[in-house]
Design an enzyme around this catalytic site. Structure first.
Site, short mmCIF file in Angstrom:
data_model
loop_
_atom_site.label_atom_id
_atom_site.label_comp_id
_atom_site.label_asym_id
_atom_site.label_seq_id
_atom_site.Cartn_x
_atom_site.Cartn_y
_atom_site.Cartn_z
N ASP A 55 -13.20 -4.50 -16.55
CA ASP A 55 -12.13 -3.65 -16.02
C ASP A 55 -12.35 -3.37 -14.54
O ASP A 55 -11.44 -3.47 -13.72
CB ASP A 55 -12.02 -2.33 -16.82
CG ASP A 55 -13.35 -1.58 -16.93
OD1 ASP A 55 -14.40 -2.12 -16.51
OD2 ASP A 55 -13.35 -0.45 -17.44
N ASP A 63 -17.92 -1.31 -9.94
CA ASP A 63 -18.09 -0.16 -9.05
C ASP A 63 -19.42 -0.34 -8.30
O ASP A 63 -19.49 -1.07 -7.31
CB ASP A 63 -18.04 1.10 -9.93
CG ASP A 63 -18.15 2.39 -9.14
OD1 ASP A 63 -18.10 2.36 -7.91
OD2 ASP A 63 -18.27 3.47 -9.76
N GLY A 88 -21.86 -1.98 -9.49
CA GLY A 88 -22.31 -3.33 -9.88
C GLY A 88 -23.47 -3.31 -10.85
O GLY A 88 -23.88 -4.36 -11.34
N THR A 135 -23.74 -2.22 -13.98
CA THR A 135 -23.38 -2.65 -15.33
C THR A 135 -23.30 -4.17 -15.39
O THR A 135 -23.84 -4.81 -16.30
CB THR A 135 -22.00 -2.06 -15.73
OG1 THR A 135 -22.04 -0.66 -15.51
CG2 THR A 135 -21.66 -2.35 -17.18
N LEU A 136 -22.62 -4.74 -14.42
CA LEU A 136 -22.44 -6.19 -14.41
C LEU A 136 -23.77 -6.91 -14.22
O LEU A 136 -24.03 -7.93 -14.87
CB LEU A 136 -21.45 -6.57 -13.29
CG LEU A 136 -21.11 -8.04 -13.21
CD1 LEU A 136 -20.53 -8.55 -14.52
CD2 LEU A 136 -20.12 -8.30 -12.07
N ASP A 151 -10.53 4.97 -18.50
CA ASP A 151 -10.40 6.34 -19.01
C ASP A 151 -10.95 7.40 -18.06
O ASP A 151 -11.70 7.10 -17.13
CB ASP A 151 -11.17 6.46 -20.33
CG ASP A 151 -12.68 6.51 -20.09
OD1 ASP A 151 -13.19 5.61 -19.38
OD2 ASP A 151 -13.35 7.43 -20.57
N ARG A 172 -6.52 5.88 -21.31
CA ARG A 172 -6.65 4.42 -21.40
C ARG A 172 -5.31 3.74 -21.68
O ARG A 172 -5.09 2.60 -21.31
CB ARG A 172 -7.61 4.03 -22.53
CG ARG A 172 -9.06 4.33 -22.24
CD ARG A 172 -9.96 3.61 -23.24
NE ARG A 172 -11.30 4.16 -23.29
CZ ARG A 172 -12.28 3.82 -22.46
NH1 ARG A 172 -12.08 2.97 -21.50
NH2 ARG A 172 -13.48 4.36 -22.59
P1 5GP Z 1 -20.79 0.20 -12.32
O1 5GP Z 1 -21.98 -0.08 -13.17
O2 5GP Z 1 -20.21 -1.02 -11.65
O3 5GP Z 1 -21.04 1.34 -11.36
O4 5GP Z 1 -19.69 0.81 -13.26
C1 5GP Z 1 -19.04 0.05 -14.17
C2 5GP Z 1 -18.36 0.91 -15.19
O5 5GP Z 1 -18.14 2.26 -14.75
C3 5GP Z 1 -16.99 0.35 -15.46
O6 5GP Z 1 -17.02 -0.65 -16.45
C4 5GP Z 1 -16.22 1.58 -15.87
O7 5GP Z 1 -16.41 1.83 -17.24
C5 5GP Z 1 -16.86 2.71 -15.08
N1 5GP Z 1 -16.13 3.00 -13.83
C6 5GP Z 1 -16.48 2.71 -12.57
N2 5GP Z 1 -15.56 3.14 -11.69
C7 5GP Z 1 -14.58 3.71 -12.42
C8 5GP Z 1 -13.33 4.32 -12.09
O8 5GP Z 1 -12.88 4.44 -10.93
N3 5GP Z 1 -12.58 4.77 -13.14
C9 5GP Z 1 -13.00 4.67 -14.44
N4 5GP Z 1 -12.18 5.15 -15.36
N5 5GP Z 1 -14.17 4.11 -14.78
C10 5GP Z 1 -14.95 3.62 -13.78
#
Ligand code: 5GP
Length: 179
Positions: free
Chosen positions: A102, A105, A107, A109-110, A162, A168
Protein backbone atom coordinates in the site's frame (compact mmCIF):
# COMPACT_ATOMS: atom_id res chain seq x y z
CA UNK A 1 -15.63 17.12 2.08
CA UNK A 2 -13.72 16.63 5.33
CA UNK A 3 -14.29 13.51 7.43
CA UNK A 4 -13.61 12.87 11.11
CA UNK A 5 -12.23 9.56 12.38
CA UNK A 6 -11.74 9.33 16.14
CA UNK A 7 -9.73 12.43 17.12
CA UNK A 8 -8.50 13.35 13.60
CA UNK A 9 -9.94 15.29 10.68
CA UNK A 10 -9.04 14.28 7.13
CA UNK A 11 -9.48 16.01 3.77
CA UNK A 12 -9.72 14.47 0.26
CA UNK A 13 -6.35 14.06 -1.43
CA UNK A 14 -6.30 11.49 -4.27
CA UNK A 15 -9.71 10.91 -5.79
CA UNK A 16 -11.03 7.53 -6.91
CA UNK A 17 -10.87 8.43 -10.63
CA UNK A 18 -7.21 9.40 -10.36
CA UNK A 19 -6.34 6.24 -8.42
CA UNK A 20 -8.22 4.05 -10.91
CA UNK A 21 -6.41 5.58 -13.89
CA UNK A 22 -3.01 5.13 -12.28
CA UNK A 23 -3.69 1.54 -11.16
CA UNK A 24 -4.86 0.69 -14.68
CA UNK A 25 -1.65 2.12 -16.17
CA UNK A 26 0.55 0.15 -13.75
CA UNK A 27 -1.43 -3.02 -14.42
CA UNK A 28 -0.94 -2.61 -18.16
CA UNK A 29 2.79 -2.05 -17.68
CA UNK A 30 3.11 -5.20 -15.55
CA UNK A 31 1.18 -7.12 -18.20
CA UNK A 32 3.77 -6.06 -20.80
CA UNK A 33 6.79 -6.60 -18.54
CA UNK A 34 5.71 -10.12 -17.49
CA UNK A 35 4.24 -11.17 -20.85
CA UNK A 36 5.89 -14.60 -20.97
CA UNK A 37 6.11 -15.19 -17.23
CA UNK A 38 3.90 -16.48 -14.44
CA UNK A 39 4.61 -14.12 -11.55
CA UNK A 40 3.52 -14.54 -7.94
CA UNK A 41 1.74 -11.45 -6.63
CA UNK A 42 2.46 -11.14 -2.92
CA UNK A 43 0.08 -8.69 -1.26
CA UNK A 44 1.12 -7.14 2.03
CA UNK A 45 -1.90 -7.13 4.35
CA UNK A 46 -3.96 -5.40 5.33
CA UNK A 47 -3.45 -2.12 3.48
CA UNK A 48 -2.88 -3.51 -0.02
CA UNK A 49 -6.14 -5.43 -0.49
CA UNK A 50 -7.98 -2.77 -2.55
CA UNK A 51 -4.90 -2.08 -4.64
CA UNK A 52 -4.12 -5.77 -5.13
CA UNK A 53 -7.68 -6.53 -6.31
CA UNK A 54 -7.83 -3.61 -8.76
CA UNK A 55 -4.33 -4.29 -10.07
CA UNK A 56 -5.01 -7.97 -10.69
CA UNK A 57 -8.15 -7.13 -12.66
CA UNK A 58 -5.91 -5.25 -15.10
CA UNK A 59 -3.11 -7.72 -15.55
CA UNK A 60 -4.96 -10.75 -17.03
CA UNK A 61 -1.80 -12.82 -16.61
CA UNK A 62 -1.48 -16.41 -15.55
CA UNK A 63 -0.68 -15.36 -11.99
CA UNK A 64 -0.54 -16.80 -8.51
CA UNK A 65 -1.71 -14.76 -5.54
CA UNK A 66 -0.50 -14.88 -1.96
CA UNK A 67 -0.54 -12.60 1.09
CA UNK A 68 1.76 -11.78 3.99
CA UNK A 69 1.25 -9.63 7.04
CA UNK A 70 3.95 -7.63 8.76
CA UNK A 71 3.05 -5.10 11.46
CA UNK A 72 5.09 -1.96 12.14
CA UNK A 73 2.56 0.78 12.64
CA UNK A 74 0.33 1.96 15.45
CA UNK A 75 -1.82 5.07 15.10
CA UNK A 76 -0.11 7.63 12.89
CA UNK A 77 3.51 7.01 13.90
CA UNK A 78 5.83 4.18 12.98
CA UNK A 79 6.80 2.16 16.06
CA UNK A 80 9.96 0.78 14.46
CA UNK A 81 9.08 -2.72 15.69
CA UNK A 82 8.43 -5.47 13.17
CA UNK A 83 6.38 -8.59 13.59
CA UNK A 84 5.61 -11.32 11.04
CA UNK A 85 1.98 -12.26 11.58
CA UNK A 86 1.35 -14.47 8.56
CA UNK A 87 3.99 -16.53 6.85
CA UNK A 88 4.39 -17.03 3.14
CA UNK A 89 2.77 -20.31 2.12
CA UNK A 90 3.51 -20.22 -1.58
CA UNK A 91 6.77 -21.75 -2.79
CA UNK A 92 8.75 -18.76 -4.09
CA UNK A 93 11.83 -20.70 -5.25
CA UNK A 94 12.78 -19.69 -8.81
CA UNK A 95 9.60 -17.63 -9.10
CA UNK A 96 9.19 -14.06 -10.32
CA UNK A 97 7.75 -12.27 -7.30
CA UNK A 98 5.86 -8.98 -7.38
CA UNK A 99 5.35 -7.57 -3.88
CA UNK A 100 2.23 -5.39 -3.73
CA UNK A 101 2.42 -2.74 -1.00
CA UNK A 102 0.00 0.00 0.00
CA UNK A 103 2.67 2.47 1.03
CA UNK A 104 6.41 2.69 1.58
CA UNK A 105 7.10 5.16 4.39
CA UNK A 106 10.38 4.66 6.32
CA UNK A 107 11.00 1.51 4.26
CA UNK A 108 11.61 -0.69 7.31
CA UNK A 109 8.66 -2.98 6.64
CA UNK A 110 9.68 -3.54 3.04
CA UNK A 111 13.31 -4.13 3.97
CA UNK A 112 12.26 -6.78 6.48
CA UNK A 113 9.95 -8.44 3.95
CA UNK A 114 12.59 -8.43 1.20
CA UNK A 115 15.11 -10.08 3.54
CA UNK A 116 12.59 -12.86 4.20
CA UNK A 117 11.73 -13.28 0.54
CA UNK A 118 15.33 -13.52 -0.66
CA UNK A 119 15.81 -16.45 1.75
CA UNK A 120 13.28 -18.31 -0.43
CA UNK A 121 15.57 -17.96 -3.49
CA UNK A 122 13.14 -16.37 -5.98
CA UNK A 123 14.20 -15.84 -9.61
CA UNK A 124 13.40 -12.11 -9.39
CA UNK A 125 11.72 -9.65 -7.05
CA UNK A 126 10.03 -6.36 -7.88
CA UNK A 127 7.95 -4.13 -5.64
CA UNK A 128 4.75 -2.39 -6.70
CA UNK A 129 3.67 0.24 -4.17
CA UNK A 130 0.60 2.42 -4.55
CA UNK A 131 2.16 5.21 -2.47
CA UNK A 132 5.75 6.17 -1.70
CA UNK A 133 7.02 8.84 0.69
CA UNK A 134 10.54 9.63 -0.62
CA UNK A 135 11.23 12.20 2.13
CA UNK A 136 10.51 9.62 4.86
CA UNK A 137 12.22 6.61 3.31
CA UNK A 138 15.49 5.59 4.96
CA UNK A 139 16.32 2.67 2.67
CA UNK A 140 17.34 2.65 -1.01
CA UNK A 141 15.41 -0.04 -2.91
CA UNK A 142 16.44 -1.27 -6.37
CA UNK A 143 13.30 -3.45 -6.29
CA UNK A 144 10.85 -0.52 -6.03
CA UNK A 145 9.91 -0.65 -9.69
CA UNK A 146 6.24 0.37 -9.86
CA UNK A 147 5.00 3.39 -7.89
CA UNK A 148 1.47 4.76 -8.03
CA UNK A 149 2.05 8.16 -6.45
CA UNK A 150 4.99 9.82 -4.70
CA UNK A 151 3.52 11.78 -1.79
CA UNK A 152 4.88 14.17 0.86
CA UNK A 153 5.55 13.00 4.40
CA UNK A 154 1.92 13.21 5.50
CA UNK A 155 -0.44 10.67 7.04
CA UNK A 156 -3.02 9.34 4.58
CA UNK A 157 -5.91 6.90 4.74
CA UNK A 158 -8.54 5.29 2.52
CA UNK A 159 -8.38 2.80 -0.37
CA UNK A 160 -7.13 0.11 2.02
CA UNK A 161 -5.12 2.35 4.36
CA UNK A 162 -6.43 2.82 7.90
CA UNK A 163 -6.32 5.07 10.92
CA UNK A 164 -6.88 2.98 14.08
CA UNK A 165 -8.32 0.23 11.84
CA UNK A 166 -10.91 2.59 10.39
CA UNK A 167 -11.25 4.21 6.97
CA UNK A 168 -9.92 1.32 4.89
CA UNK A 169 -13.15 1.13 2.89
CA UNK A 170 -13.04 4.74 1.66
CA UNK A 171 -12.77 4.88 -2.13
CA UNK A 172 -10.70 8.07 -2.18
CA UNK A 173 -7.44 8.67 -0.33
CA UNK A 174 -7.54 11.35 2.39
CA UNK A 175 -4.81 13.18 4.27
CA UNK A 176 -4.74 14.83 7.68
CA UNK A 177 -6.53 18.16 7.34
CA UNK A 178 -4.38 21.25 7.67
CA UNK A 179 -6.93 23.26 9.72
P1 5GP B 1 7.28 1.71 6.89
O1 5GP B 1 7.85 0.47 7.48
O2 5GP B 1 7.64 1.90 5.43
O3 5GP B 1 7.60 2.93 7.72
O4 5GP B 1 5.73 1.61 7.01
C1 5GP B 1 5.01 0.76 6.26
C2 5GP B 1 3.63 0.57 6.83
O5 5GP B 1 3.23 1.64 7.71
C3 5GP B 1 2.64 0.58 5.71
O6 5GP B 1 2.48 -0.69 5.15
C4 5GP B 1 1.39 1.09 6.40
O7 5GP B 1 0.72 0.03 7.02
C5 5GP B 1 1.92 2.03 7.47
N1 5GP B 1 1.92 3.44 7.03
C6 5GP B 1 2.97 4.20 6.69
N2 5GP B 1 2.58 5.44 6.35
C7 5GP B 1 1.24 5.46 6.46
C8 5GP B 1 0.24 6.46 6.21
O8 5GP B 1 0.48 7.61 5.80
N3 5GP B 1 -1.05 6.08 6.42
C9 5GP B 1 -1.39 4.83 6.87
N4 5GP B 1 -2.69 4.60 7.04
N5 5GP B 1 -0.48 3.88 7.11
C10 5GP B 1 0.82 4.18 6.89
Amino acid sequence: MQIKIDDKTFEPYLLKSKIEARVAAIGQQIKIDYKDKQPVFLGVLSGSFFFMADLLKQTALDVEISFVKLASYEGVRSSGKMELQLSIHTDLKNRDVIIVEDIVDTGHTLKCLLDLIYQEKPASVRVCSLLYKPAACQVQFDELHYIGFEIPNEFVLGYGLDYNDKGRNLRDIYRLASI
